[in-house]
Design an enzyme around this catalytic site. Sequence first.
Site, PDB file in Angstrom:
ATOM      1  N   GLU A   1      -4.194   8.253   8.413  1.00  0.00           N
ATOM      2  CA  GLU A   1      -2.765   8.299   8.778  1.00  0.00           C
ATOM      3  C   GLU A   1      -2.606   9.026  10.123  1.00  0.00           C
ATOM      4  O   GLU A   1      -1.845   8.601  10.985  1.00  0.00           O
ATOM      5  CB  GLU A   1      -1.948   9.032   7.691  1.00  0.00           C
ATOM      6  CG  GLU A   1      -1.943   8.339   6.327  1.00  0.00           C
ATOM      7  CD  GLU A   1      -0.871   7.268   6.166  1.00  0.00           C
ATOM      8  OE1 GLU A   1       0.139   7.323   6.887  1.00  0.00           O
ATOM      9  OE2 GLU A   1      -1.055   6.372   5.317  1.00  0.00           O
TER      10      GLU A   1
ATOM     11  N   THR B   1      -6.649   1.915  -4.927  1.00  0.00           N
ATOM     12  CA  THR B   1      -6.151   2.810  -5.976  1.00  0.00           C
ATOM     13  C   THR B   1      -5.160   2.063  -6.863  1.00  0.00           C
ATOM     14  O   THR B   1      -5.160   2.225  -8.089  1.00  0.00           O
ATOM     15  CB  THR B   1      -5.466   4.038  -5.328  1.00  0.00           C
ATOM     16  OG1 THR B   1      -6.354   4.581  -4.347  1.00  0.00           O
ATOM     17  CG2 THR B   1      -5.158   5.103  -6.356  1.00  0.00           C
TER      18      THR B   1
ATOM     19  N   HIS C   1      -7.510   2.556   3.582  1.00  0.00           N
ATOM     20  CA  HIS C   1      -7.328   3.439   4.738  1.00  0.00           C
ATOM     21  C   HIS C   1      -8.656   3.627   5.514  1.00  0.00           C
ATOM     22  O   HIS C   1      -8.636   3.897   6.713  1.00  0.00           O
ATOM     23  CB  HIS C   1      -6.863   4.833   4.301  1.00  0.00           C
ATOM     24  CG  HIS C   1      -5.386   4.944   4.028  1.00  0.00           C
ATOM     25  ND1 HIS C   1      -4.756   4.272   3.018  1.00  0.00           N
ATOM     26  CD2 HIS C   1      -4.417   5.679   4.649  1.00  0.00           C
ATOM     27  CE1 HIS C   1      -3.456   4.589   3.012  1.00  0.00           C
ATOM     28  NE2 HIS C   1      -3.231   5.435   4.001  1.00  0.00           N
TER      29      HIS C   1
ATOM     30  N   CYS D   1      -4.573  -2.047  -1.563  1.00  0.00           N
ATOM     31  CA  CYS D   1      -4.801  -0.653  -1.934  1.00  0.00           C
ATOM     32  C   CYS D   1      -5.725  -0.639  -3.140  1.00  0.00           C
ATOM     33  O   CYS D   1      -5.372  -1.177  -4.197  1.00  0.00           O
ATOM     34  CB  CYS D   1      -3.456  -0.015  -2.303  1.00  0.00           C
ATOM     35  SG  CYS D   1      -3.601   1.633  -3.007  1.00  0.00           S
TER      36      CYS D   1
ATOM     37  N   CYS E   1     -11.368   2.249  -0.074  1.00  0.00           N
ATOM     38  CA  CYS E   1      -9.957   2.595   0.085  1.00  0.00           C
ATOM     39  C   CYS E   1      -9.552   1.908   1.379  1.00  0.00           C
ATOM     40  O   CYS E   1     -10.290   1.979   2.381  1.00  0.00           O
ATOM     41  CB  CYS E   1      -9.782   4.104   0.219  1.00  0.00           C
ATOM     42  SG  CYS E   1      -8.136   4.598   0.790  1.00  0.00           S
TER      43      CYS E   1
ATOM     44  N   ASP F   1       0.871  -1.192   0.000  1.00  0.00           N
ATOM     45  CA  ASP F   1       0.000   0.000   0.000  1.00  0.00           C
ATOM     46  C   ASP F   1       0.902   1.234   0.000  1.00  0.00           C
ATOM     47  O   ASP F   1       2.126   1.131   0.183  1.00  0.00           O
ATOM     48  CB  ASP F   1      -0.912  -0.010   1.243  1.00  0.00           C
ATOM     49  CG  ASP F   1      -1.930   1.141   1.246  1.00  0.00           C
ATOM     50  OD1 ASP F   1      -2.411   1.533   0.166  1.00  0.00           O
ATOM     51  OD2 ASP F   1      -2.246   1.663   2.336  1.00  0.00           O
ATOM     52  N   SER F   2       0.271   2.397  -0.148  1.00  0.00           N
ATOM     53  CA  SER F   2       1.031   3.649  -0.055  1.00  0.00           C
ATOM     54  C   SER F   2       1.271   4.036   1.403  1.00  0.00           C
ATOM     55  O   SER F   2       2.090   4.907   1.684  1.00  0.00           O
ATOM     56  CB  SER F   2       0.239   4.763  -0.737  1.00  0.00           C
ATOM     57  OG  SER F   2      -1.003   4.937  -0.061  1.00  0.00           O
TER      58      SER F   2
ATOM     59  N   GLY G   1      -3.891   8.391  -4.275  1.00  0.00           N
ATOM     60  CA  GLY G   1      -5.239   8.665  -4.791  1.00  0.00           C
ATOM     61  C   GLY G   1      -5.368   9.889  -5.666  1.00  0.00           C
ATOM     62  O   GLY G   1      -6.291   9.990  -6.479  1.00  0.00           O
TER      63      GLY G   1
END
Length: 278
Positions: free
Chosen positions: A160, A84, A198, A82, A196, A18-19, A51
């Site tokens: 985050e 995206t 997150h 992820c 997403c 993932d990012s 994103g």
Amino acid sequence: MPSGSRHSNKAPSVLIFDSGVGAISIAREIRRQIPGLTLHFGIDNGFYPYGTKSEEMLRPRIVEVASTMMATCEADILVVGCNTASTLALPPLREVLKQPVVGVVPAIKPAAAGSRSGTIALIATEGTVNRHYTRELIDQFANGHQVINVPAPELVALAEAKLRGEHISAADLAPVIERIFDAPGGDIVDTAVLACTHFPLLREELAAASPRALTWLDSGDAIARRVRWWLDELDITLPNTPDSSQLLTSSDDHRETILRAFSEFTPDYRSAVIPVRL
Ligand code: DGL
């Protein structure tokens, strides 16, 4: 032909890519369903956030970073944790990797199947909301349903922040809640797709900030079941306890913050971070 590591001495493992901290929502579900599997994390923090970036920038980047990380940790399976990245780069990743690649698919099918009002909200990054892949999923599985598109890039940064220990208030989430309930169909929407990885990290906060109850769906369960399927397919036998997790990062930036966020999987975290040179 995908191949596992059943002939080596290494503990069976997956790399969750993932990012940022979205990998954690997927990891929690895999750990719950498959406790003996070793989880490694591939975090492209050097290119976060994904994103808001163009498909032309993201596709080659994802293939390069994810495949370099797979070579570094020698995992048996790549989990693209992820949306995206998954909605964009699964075909080229499958071309370059010999291991199976499991991707997150926005939970549009179960949302449409379970919605009583026929109106669902799709909450995702701008990239995922606008993706051809996502439009096709909607045409295929939510045909005849009303889908409220809710691009919510700010939720990525809020997730985050939560993992850094910050408090997320209802006021922080108000713009996203308005985008759901003030849209045409917002008066009858009953199901929200957290598309997403997150966003499940903010599920409680989103539910508390909503003016009425919705069913909040994500793809963690489906991903974990798919990983289980691949482990059987590869004839991989799991030990009772996993090996230590490795945390692979594409940049040294925010090292302490990343370590803290992933500490539930990396208790011996001082030795867990491996910066990956691209
Ligand atoms: N976690 C990622 C996803 O599922 C994206 C976060 C980002 O924008 O980098 O889409």
